[in-house]
Design an enzyme around this catalytic site. Structure first.
Site, PDB file in Angstrom:
ATOM      1  CG  ASP A  98      -2.351  -0.162   0.941  1.00  0.00           C
ATOM      2  OD1 ASP A  98      -2.782   0.485  -0.023  1.00  0.00           O
ATOM      3  OD2 ASP A  98      -2.997  -1.265   1.645  1.00  0.00           O
ATOM      4  CG  ASP A 200      -5.698   4.258   0.660  1.00  0.00           C
ATOM      5  OD1 ASP A 200      -6.318   3.476   0.944  1.00  0.00           O
ATOM      6  OD2 ASP A 200      -5.791   5.402   1.300  1.00  0.00           O
ATOM      7  CD  GLU A 264      -9.270   2.561  -1.830  1.00  0.00           C
ATOM      8  OE1 GLU A 264     -10.110   1.682  -0.893  1.00  0.00           O
ATOM      9  OE2 GLU A 264      -8.570   3.418  -1.418  1.00  0.00           O
ATOM     10  CG  HIS A 325      -8.739  -3.313   3.960  1.00  0.00           C
ATOM     11  ND1 HIS A 325      -8.756  -3.180   2.437  1.00  0.00           N
ATOM     12  CD2 HIS A 325      -8.601  -1.857   4.168  1.00  0.00           C
ATOM     13  CE1 HIS A 325      -8.083  -2.027   2.129  1.00  0.00           C
ATOM     14  NE2 HIS A 325      -8.353  -1.196   3.285  1.00  0.00           N
ATOM     15  CG  ASP A 326     -11.604   0.029   2.934  1.00  0.00           C
ATOM     16  OD1 ASP A 326     -11.151  -0.274   4.151  1.00  0.00           O
ATOM     17  OD2 ASP A 326     -10.988   0.232   1.916  1.00  0.00           O
TER      18      ASP A 326
END
Length: 527
Positions: A98, A200, A264, A325-326
């Protein structure tokens, strides 16, 4: 592997805090990940994506970075990272990490300097703005985590922008020095041998310098959303055209190293179109959005989304994912479409791994893992806490990986940072490993099938016109892929259909009629 190894590849997302604890403190770490790399390699994926492990106050679990070129002690050391990378490469795995570049922690030394006054060397490294004459924030922009996106600072007598927590101030990417510094951070990791980055909030880097208010979301709503962020059309606080030029600078750097990128796309409007824009030649290699991470599990939905991307961006490249993960895990989101949880988990694996593009798997989904029901006092996620009880926060999907049926699931010898509860404990690696018919073994079969199939790795897609609830398409030179997205048995007519092959499920054909059981899957050559 070739420089375009990422094209059609499968990436496995690892959340370091929740994967494996090697130190007995209840928190996963880099050494723990290294000890489990053989498991990931045996799945048959191509790459692992590590969520942030950088130095951080951990108010947003590592997405608030205070040192971009070091490892937070809770996760280990730089030497631990180097060993992880070498071990992964030895197993044939690529590694991407990330990059949380649009904002930092408010504990970052640059922000600590920037907030002192308006004349220091870092004064213009973050987004600062004067209040309106009545003292209110400069714009109506909202934070994803609730409330205004502006925080007052008494020292500068100005507001600073934060699209997320108030402790996550946004960098000013209109300042070329900020861009150069960010590229330098990337070089630090690329020089260590890293294979690329996941960026991100890739559409958040630039803001409108005229500080115009966002309009209301033009879509009609039956009721107000739990998070008011969705009530605005985000024209000015993100999605600015300068973002695309920044993508080109990133790509130029990555091309020097033969490294890959994933973006993302955090956007509810035109996300598929923007994925195409961000992966146009000379920009990011691949991009994903949250379009396939909602509650729609219908043939029409998947046909529209995939067609929209490839028709609008013939030179772009998507990465598809059902969970991360979100968001709520897809076996929980789509439960009503499944005859059983296992049947749904297997079908979702076959469906996702049949899509044209690259694919990302979220740790634990290969076990058919479900979301964890958490009480308010068990939460750590600021988003979940701020919007309790809904929309559901992110802790529910981030609970530890379950390796066996012991008290803490083999994750740790100490109480984990988030609980391992009985429904999740029941879905563990040890109970599925080598067991015919398990979700884990089906994932391995499906990953091997994709890896060995040129059609699934790189073939183009042509959709069949089939009645609901069946989704059908051809990949490449005649590989038919069929999915019954329901819990009832259905039959459809398909001309020239051969016998089911590969990891088909609850499927049979007589050459003209295909019968699919609940959540059935069929792969077959089309004559």
């Amino acid at each position: 592997m070739a420089r375009d190894w990422w094209r059609g590849a499968v990436t496995y997302q690892v959340y370091p805090r929740s994967f494996q604890d090697s130190g007995g403190d209840g928190i996963g770490d880099l050494r723990g990940i290294t000890s489990r790399l053989q498991y990931i390699a045996d799945l048959g994926v191509d790459c692992i994506w590590l969520s942030p492990f950088f130095t951080s106050p951990m108010l947003d679990m590592g997405y608030d970075v205070s040192d971009y070129c070091n490892v937070d002690p809770v996760f280990g050391t730089l030497a631990d990272f180097d060993r992880l990378l070498a071990s992964a490469h030895g197993l044939g795995l690529k590694v991407i990490v990330d990059q949380v570049q649009s904002h930092s922690s408010d504990q970052h030394p640059f922000f600590q300097e920037s907030r002192q006054n308006r004349t220091n060397a870092k004064a213009d490294w973050y987004v600062w703005a004067d209040p309106k004459p009545d003292g209110t924030p400069p714009t109506n922009w909202l934070s994803v985590f609730g409330g205004t996106a502006w925080q007052w600072d008494a020292r500068r007598k100005q507001y600073y922008l934060h699209n997320f927590l108030s402790q996550q101030p946004d960098f000013n990417f209109h300042n070329p020095a900020v861009q150069d510094w960010a590229l330098g951070n990337m070089r630090f990791w690329l020089d260590r041998g890293l294979d690329g980055f996941r960026f991100d909030t890739v559409n958040y880097f630039f803001h409108d310098q005229a500080l115009r208010d966002n309009p209301a979301d033009p879509r009609e709503k039956e009721q107000a959303e739990g998070n008011p962020y969705g009530m605005q059309y985000h024209l000015y606080d993100k999605n600015r055209p300068e973002n695309l030029l920044w993508m080109e600078r990133i790509r130029a750097l990555l091309d020097e190293y033969g490294a890959a990128s994933v973006g993302e796309m955090g956007e509810s409007h035109h996300a598929i179109r923007m994925m195409g824009e961000y992966t146009a030649p000379g920009r990011l290699h691949q991009c994903y959005s949250f379009e396939l991470m909602g509650y729609d599990y219908t043939p029409d939905f998947f046909r529209r989304k995939l067609s929209e991307f490839f028709e609008g961006a013939p030179d772009g490249w998507p990465m598809w994912a059902f969970s991360n993960h979100d968001v709520v895990r897809h076996v929980s989101r789509w439960a009503k479409y499944g005859a059983t949880s296992d049947a749904l988990a297997k079908q979702a694996a076959a469906l996702l791994l049949s899509f044209e593009g690259s694919v990302c798997l979220w740790q634990g989904e290969e076990l058919g893992q479900t979301d964890t029901e958490l009480a308010f006092d068990e939460l750590t996620d600021p988003q979940g806490i701020n919007f309790w009880p809904e929309p559901v926060g992110r802790d529910n999907t981030r609970t530890p990986m379950v390796w066996d049926g012991s008290g803490y699931g083999g994750f740790s010898t100490a109480r984990p940072w988030l609980p391992v509860k009985p429904p999740q404990l029941a879905r563990n690696v040890a109970s599925q490993q080598g067991v015919a018919g398990s979700v884990l073994e089906f994932y391995r079969q499906m990953l091997a099938f994709r890896r060995d199939s040129a059609a699934l790795r790189s073939g183009r897609t042509r959709f069949f016109d089939l009645p609901d609830p069946v989704l059908g398409f051809v990949r490449g030179n005649g590989l038919g892929c069929f999915f019954n997205l329901s819990a009832q048995t259905v039959s459809v007519a398909v001309e020239g259909l051969g016998d089911p092959i590969g990891p088909s499920l609850a499927a049979k054909t007589d050459g003209t009629t295909l019968t699919l059981g609940p959540n059935g899957v069929a792969f077959a050559q089309i004559g």
